[in-house]
Design a protein around this motif. Sequence first.
Motif, PDB file in Angstrom:
ATOM      1  N   TRP A 196       0.837  -1.201   0.000  1.00  0.00           N
ATOM      2  CA  TRP A 196       0.000   0.000   0.000  1.00  0.00           C
ATOM      3  C   TRP A 196       0.875   1.257   0.000  1.00  0.00           C
ATOM      4  CZ3 TRP A 196      -0.957   4.497   2.494  1.00  0.00           C
ATOM      5  CH2 TRP A 196      -2.223   5.076   2.371  1.00  0.00           C
ATOM      6  N   MET A 197       1.907   1.256   0.832  1.00  0.00           N
ATOM      7  CA  MET A 197       2.772   2.429   0.915  1.00  0.00           C
ATOM      8  C   MET A 197       3.638   2.581  -0.324  1.00  0.00           C
ATOM      9  SD  MET A 197       3.702   2.190   4.986  1.00  0.00           S
ATOM     10  CE  MET A 197       4.480   3.794   5.156  1.00  0.00           C
ATOM     11  N   ASP A 198       4.061   1.467  -0.914  1.00  0.00           N
ATOM     12  CA  ASP A 198       4.785   1.533  -2.194  1.00  0.00           C
ATOM     13  C   ASP A 198       3.926   2.230  -3.250  1.00  0.00           C
ATOM     14  OD1 ASP A 198       7.360   0.624  -1.907  1.00  0.00           O
ATOM     15  OD2 ASP A 198       6.932  -1.446  -2.461  1.00  0.00           O
ATOM     16  N   ASP A 199       2.664   1.820  -3.350  1.00  0.00           N
ATOM     17  CA  ASP A 199       1.765   2.409  -4.341  1.00  0.00           C
ATOM     18  C   ASP A 199       1.535   3.887  -4.063  1.00  0.00           C
ATOM     19  OD1 ASP A 199       1.549  -0.068  -5.528  1.00  0.00           O
ATOM     20  OD2 ASP A 199      -0.372  -0.570  -4.597  1.00  0.00           O
ATOM     21  N   PHE A 200       1.298   4.226  -2.813  1.00  0.00           N
ATOM     22  CA  PHE A 200       1.026   5.618  -2.428  1.00  0.00           C
ATOM     23  C   PHE A 200       2.228   6.506  -2.744  1.00  0.00           C
ATOM     24  CE2 PHE A 200       0.636   9.258   0.310  1.00  0.00           C
ATOM     25  CZ  PHE A 200      -0.728   9.485   0.447  1.00  0.00           C
ATOM     26  N   PHE A 201       3.405   6.051  -2.337  1.00  0.00           N
ATOM     27  CA  PHE A 201       4.602   6.871  -2.534  1.00  0.00           C
ATOM     28  C   PHE A 201       5.060   6.892  -3.990  1.00  0.00           C
ATOM     29  CE2 PHE A 201       5.601   6.043   2.151  1.00  0.00           C
ATOM     30  CZ  PHE A 201       5.144   7.291   2.532  1.00  0.00           C
ATOM     31  N   MET A 202       4.789   5.830  -4.757  1.00  0.00           N
ATOM     32  CA  MET A 202       5.162   5.851  -6.170  1.00  0.00           C
ATOM     33  C   MET A 202       4.368   6.918  -6.912  1.00  0.00           C
ATOM     34  SD  MET A 202       7.154   4.723  -8.506  1.00  0.00           S
ATOM     35  CE  MET A 202       7.792   3.048  -8.395  1.00  0.00           C
ATOM     36  N   ILE A 203       3.073   7.051  -6.581  1.00  0.00           N
ATOM     37  CA  ILE A 203       2.275   8.125  -7.179  1.00  0.00           C
ATOM     38  C   ILE A 203       2.859   9.477  -6.794  1.00  0.00           C
ATOM     39  CG2 ILE A 203       0.000   9.209  -7.242  1.00  0.00           C
ATOM     40  CD1 ILE A 203      -1.219   6.471  -6.670  1.00  0.00           C
ATOM     41  N   ARG A 204       3.325   9.587  -5.565  1.00  0.00           N
ATOM     42  CA  ARG A 204       3.922  10.843  -5.094  1.00  0.00           C
ATOM     43  C   ARG A 204       5.207  11.161  -5.862  1.00  0.00           C
ATOM     44  NH1 ARG A 204       7.768  12.279  -1.115  1.00  0.00           N
ATOM     45  NH2 ARG A 204       7.319  14.276  -0.095  1.00  0.00           N
ATOM     46  N   VAL A 205       6.052  10.148  -6.084  1.00  0.00           N
ATOM     47  CA  VAL A 205       7.297  10.363  -6.820  1.00  0.00           C
ATOM     48  C   VAL A 205       7.002  10.883  -8.228  1.00  0.00           C
ATOM     49  CG1 VAL A 205       9.300   9.218  -7.865  1.00  0.00           C
ATOM     50  CG2 VAL A 205       8.634   8.669  -5.519  1.00  0.00           C
ATOM     51  N   GLY A 206       6.056  10.248  -8.917  1.00  0.00           N
ATOM     52  CA  GLY A 206       5.708  10.680 -10.261  1.00  0.00           C
ATOM     53  C   GLY A 206       5.131  12.079 -10.288  1.00  0.00           C
ATOM     54  N   SER A 207       4.283  12.399  -9.313  1.00  0.00           N
ATOM     55  CA  SER A 207       3.686  13.735  -9.249  1.00  0.00           C
ATOM     56  C   SER A 207       4.753  14.795  -8.994  1.00  0.00           C
ATOM     57  CB  SER A 207       2.621  13.774  -8.137  1.00  0.00           C
ATOM     58  OG  SER A 207       1.587  12.845  -8.390  1.00  0.00           O
ATOM     59  N   ASN A 208       5.660  14.510  -8.077  1.00  0.00           N
ATOM     60  CA  ASN A 208       6.723  15.473  -7.779  1.00  0.00           C
ATOM     61  C   ASN A 208       7.634  15.699  -8.977  1.00  0.00           C
ATOM     62  OD1 ASN A 208       5.824  15.931  -5.201  1.00  0.00           O
ATOM     63  ND2 ASN A 208       7.330  14.605  -4.200  1.00  0.00           N
ATOM     64  N   MET A 209       7.900  14.626  -9.735  1.00  0.00           N
ATOM     65  CA  MET A 209       8.762  14.781 -10.900  1.00  0.00           C
ATOM     66  C   MET A 209       8.099  15.665 -11.951  1.00  0.00           C
ATOM     67  SD  MET A 209      10.720  11.906 -13.227  1.00  0.00           S
ATOM     68  CE  MET A 209      11.793  11.412 -11.881  1.00  0.00           C
ATOM     69  N   VAL A 295      22.353  10.236  -1.309  1.00  0.00           N
ATOM     70  CA  VAL A 295      22.388  10.787   0.059  1.00  0.00           C
ATOM     71  C   VAL A 295      21.778   9.800   1.040  1.00  0.00           C
ATOM     72  CG1 VAL A 295      21.401  12.554   1.564  1.00  0.00           C
ATOM     73  CG2 VAL A 295      22.476  13.228  -0.581  1.00  0.00           C
ATOM     74  N   GLU A 296      20.637   9.208   0.684  1.00  0.00           N
ATOM     75  CA  GLU A 296      19.992   8.249   1.579  1.00  0.00           C
ATOM     76  C   GLU A 296      20.892   7.039   1.838  1.00  0.00           C
ATOM     77  OE1 GLU A 296      17.158   8.584   3.257  1.00  0.00           O
ATOM     78  OE2 GLU A 296      17.045  10.608   2.445  1.00  0.00           O
ATOM     79  N   LEU A 297      21.513   6.526   0.791  1.00  0.00           N
ATOM     80  CA  LEU A 297      22.377   5.351   0.947  1.00  0.00           C
ATOM     81  C   LEU A 297      23.632   5.680   1.747  1.00  0.00           C
ATOM     82  CD1 LEU A 297      22.152   3.858  -2.670  1.00  0.00           C
ATOM     83  CD2 LEU A 297      20.744   3.317  -0.669  1.00  0.00           C
ATOM     84  N   GLY A 380      14.326   5.342   4.305  1.00  0.00           N
ATOM     85  CA  GLY A 380      15.176   5.789   3.203  1.00  0.00           C
ATOM     86  C   GLY A 380      15.408   4.725   2.149  1.00  0.00           C
ATOM     87  N   LEU A 381      15.628   3.476   2.571  1.00  0.00           N
ATOM     88  CA  LEU A 381      15.897   2.409   1.599  1.00  0.00           C
ATOM     89  C   LEU A 381      14.702   2.116   0.693  1.00  0.00           C
ATOM     90  CD1 LEU A 381      18.143  -0.294   3.335  1.00  0.00           C
ATOM     91  CD2 LEU A 381      18.642   1.023   1.276  1.00  0.00           C
ATOM     92  N   PRO A 382      13.502   1.860   1.239  1.00  0.00           N
ATOM     93  CA  PRO A 382      12.383   1.589   0.335  1.00  0.00           C
ATOM     94  C   PRO A 382      12.046   2.777  -0.560  1.00  0.00           C
ATOM     95  CG  PRO A 382      11.627   1.745   2.619  1.00  0.00           C
ATOM     96  CD  PRO A 382      13.120   1.678   2.653  1.00  0.00           C
ATOM     97  N   LEU A 383      12.190   4.000  -0.056  1.00  0.00           N
ATOM     98  CA  LEU A 383      11.928   5.171  -0.892  1.00  0.00           C
ATOM     99  C   LEU A 383      12.984   5.317  -1.985  1.00  0.00           C
ATOM    100  CD1 LEU A 383      10.749   7.903   1.644  1.00  0.00           C
ATOM    101  CD2 LEU A 383       9.372   6.654  -0.034  1.00  0.00           C
ATOM    102  N   SER A 384      14.232   5.012  -1.658  1.00  0.00           N
ATOM    103  CA  SER A 384      15.292   5.069  -2.668  1.00  0.00           C
ATOM    104  C   SER A 384      15.054   4.040  -3.760  1.00  0.00           C
ATOM    105  CB  SER A 384      16.657   4.815  -2.009  1.00  0.00           C
ATOM    106  OG  SER A 384      16.982   5.863  -1.110  1.00  0.00           O
TER     107      SER A 384
END
Length: 429
Positions: A196-209, A295-297, A380-384
Amino acid sequence: PGGGAWPRPLGRGTSGASHHTGGSSAASQSSAEHRGLDVQSERQFLSAAANCSPSILVPEALLNHLLETEAMYLASDQIRVVTMQEILDCLCAYKVAKFIHAELPKRLAVRIRMIDKLIDWKKIPELAKVRSDMQRWFRSMRLVRRGPDVGIQGFLKTISTIKTEGKDVVAELTVGMLKLRALTSNDYSDEFLNRWMDDFFMIRVGSNMLVDQCMALASKEEGGMGKPTGIVDMECDATLVCEQAAEYAKMLCQVHTGHAPPYTIETYLDGRRGPQLGTHQTFSHIPAYIRYVMVELLKNAFKATVEHCASEEEIKAKPVNILVSSDNNHIAVRICDMGGGIPYHLNNRIWSYLYGRAAQPSTKRNSGEPATALSGYGVGLPLSRLHARYLGGSLHLSSYPGYGTDVSLHLPIIQSQQIDVFSRRCRVV
């Protein structure tokens, strides 16, 4: 009370309508007549509103209710996955703005609906706040105007504000989902929550880009950055990006722990023997997003090294090693540390949002070290990995318990000739 103008749905001939104050007897009558209608009737009302005049004056309460209804309707519409290639396909701020004006409300609506489907979400203050914020941003996107008569300055300000205000969403949503998981009335598995969080944050990544690209392309006079190729740097130097990320991560480690290990960077190029001293390959890519991942890594690598060592001398003897390798089509970055590694029985947790610092009991979290720019909330890892996937690449981790950790980032290179073609095409249109 205050009233509002209901904008025509995007794609129906206008790009929005301004918000008005003041009510009218006709508006009050409209409110009384439509209050309590079912979703189908309200959709018919929205359609009728779109087919009459550019705007209909409605009371504030009815406007909010209609916006809630439209968000629910748009959430059922499948959003298009926008690839990085499509972002490059048009280097015109006005065309990107038009696309964002149609797509961002959908992406907000989908995430609102995702929260609505969670059991007991209203009991979690963090989830309630995220949903409230997204509904407010949805309203802003539906009321902001954009077009030949008003330009895009107001639109750019709106999307920039939404992105700035959304910086706390990761922390708030992570804490909120952990609280939801802890509720005894729910039975959400770790697999469900992580997906669920992968899906939510992936939409966020695309929107921010998309927002970043639009702001970068727009002229400085319009409030943008005036970059012809947007967020893409046609001479991106991966070695330099890694060096900048390492310096920043080292500074954070020094500030928050009082110590920081040294680091080394080596560059290897296909067809050449040995490390390249002073010779770096440049290529077309998005340095800001590569820098974010690095930076996260590197924060993890520096922090783990300091925590694993018993003395300053031992820290200095265990540098973090960074290797940058590339050919004409791909780039790879490997980070090796001697921070003790991760026990094998915890390997299944490294890509989870549920076992970082945010997952600590609140009493321990409140009495111990607060979340910092170094420690963050442990996601940081899953978001990266999400960012790497969005860029068409991958992120891998290998742990050697008792010794250290190797992390490798692999990304495809954006071909510079593609940027040239797209740029020329955009100027012709």
